[in-house]
Design a protein around this motif. Structure first.
Motif, PDB file in Angstrom:
ATOM      1  N   VAL A 288      -4.998  43.004   8.656  1.00 37.44           N
ATOM      2  CA  VAL A 288      -4.173  41.418   8.873  1.00 37.44           C
ATOM      3  C   VAL A 288      -2.714  41.949   7.624  1.00 37.44           C
ATOM      4  CG1 VAL A 288      -4.485  39.522   7.244  1.00 37.44           C
ATOM      5  CG2 VAL A 288      -6.086  40.738   8.543  1.00 37.44           C
ATOM      6  N   GLU A 289      -1.852  41.973   7.760  1.00 36.19           N
ATOM      7  CA  GLU A 289      -0.734  41.681   6.738  1.00 36.19           C
ATOM      8  C   GLU A 289      -0.819  40.646   6.120  1.00 36.19           C
ATOM      9  OE1 GLU A 289       3.006  41.437   8.803  1.00 36.19           O
ATOM     10  OE2 GLU A 289       2.934  43.914   9.543  1.00 36.19           O
ATOM     11  N   VAL A 290      -0.417  40.664   4.957  1.00 38.53           N
ATOM     12  CA  VAL A 290      -0.845  38.876   3.706  1.00 38.53           C
ATOM     13  C   VAL A 290       0.342  39.414   3.236  1.00 38.53           C
ATOM     14  CG1 VAL A 290      -2.341  38.243   2.179  1.00 38.53           C
ATOM     15  CG2 VAL A 290      -3.034  39.310   3.638  1.00 38.53           C
TER      16      VAL A 290
ATOM     17  N   VAL B 292      -2.823  33.031  -1.452  1.00 40.25           N
ATOM     18  CA  VAL B 292      -2.208  33.622  -0.240  1.00 40.25           C
ATOM     19  C   VAL B 292      -1.145  32.698   0.916  1.00 40.25           C
ATOM     20  CG1 VAL B 292      -3.241  33.741   2.376  1.00 40.25           C
ATOM     21  CG2 VAL B 292      -4.713  34.703   0.409  1.00 40.25           C
TER      22      VAL B 292
ATOM     23  N   THR C 282      -0.196  35.208   6.459  1.00 36.71           N
ATOM     24  CA  THR C 282      -1.062  35.655   7.284  1.00 36.71           C
ATOM     25  C   THR C 282      -0.968  36.817   8.999  1.00 36.71           C
ATOM     26  OG1 THR C 282      -2.926  34.794   8.286  1.00 36.71           O
ATOM     27  CG2 THR C 282      -3.345  35.951   6.225  1.00 36.71           C
TER      28      THR C 282
ATOM     29  N   THR D 234      -2.652  38.866  11.667  1.00 36.33           N
ATOM     30  CA  THR D 234      -3.669  39.704  12.124  1.00 36.33           C
ATOM     31  C   THR D 234      -3.622  40.447  13.253  1.00 36.33           C
ATOM     32  OG1 THR D 234      -4.870  38.012  11.708  1.00 36.33           O
ATOM     33  CG2 THR D 234      -5.798  39.729  12.995  1.00 36.33           C
TER      34      THR D 234
END
Length: 153
Positions: free
Chosen positions: A70-72, A133, A136, A138
């Protein structure tokens, strides 16, 4: 490698591939006495080259068959937001790795869950509720091509 001779590297390689090897077997494999081998292992541990020992488990057999990355992106990039996010990640048992990265997003999270329904719950209940956050992306893993935790020695 700093402060490592050929024998140290052989010890590290052997322990990395077979952490339950006895000191006697290790000594025979590398060609040192058991006492000298034990002393080297103690030094390598004391100096932080060996961080610990663990068993590798089959994720599917313990109901953690889905691997996701997951890029956050965070809403702000301040030390406080970084610290708060990192603390929240450390409390999430589903997260097996988390790395602050340079580039188009702030963190790359590697997580294991049972299935897509469990991931959906993790995303909404855990990840999206973490401090800071904003966004995101995924990536669900369809096939793990190489998952070897061994470092090249």
């Amino acid at each position: 490698m700093p402060d490592l001779d050929r024998i140290d590297r052989r010890i590290l390689a052997a322990l990395q591939s077979e952490g339950r090897i006895t000191n006697l077997e290790l000594a025979e494999r590398i060609g040192l006495s058991p006492t000298a081998t034990a002393e080297r292992v103690k030094r390598l541990t004391r100096d932080g080259f060996i961080l610990g020992y663990s068993a590798r488990l089959d994720p599917a057999k313990i109901a953690l068959g889905l691997l996701v990355f997951v890029e956050v992106k965070l809403d702000r990039t301040t030390p406080e937001v970084f610290d708060d996010f990192a603390a929240a990640v450390r409390r999430a048992p589903e997260v097996i790795e988390c790395h602050m990265v340079a580039g188009g997003f702030d963190y790359l999270v590697k997580a294991r869950v049972a299935d897509m329904a469990a991931y959906r719950r993790f995303l909404s209940d855990v990840l999206l509720s973490m401090p800071g956050v904003r966004e995101t992306h995924t990536y669900a893993v369809m096939e793990e091509v190489k998952g070897d935790p061994m470092l090249p020695i």
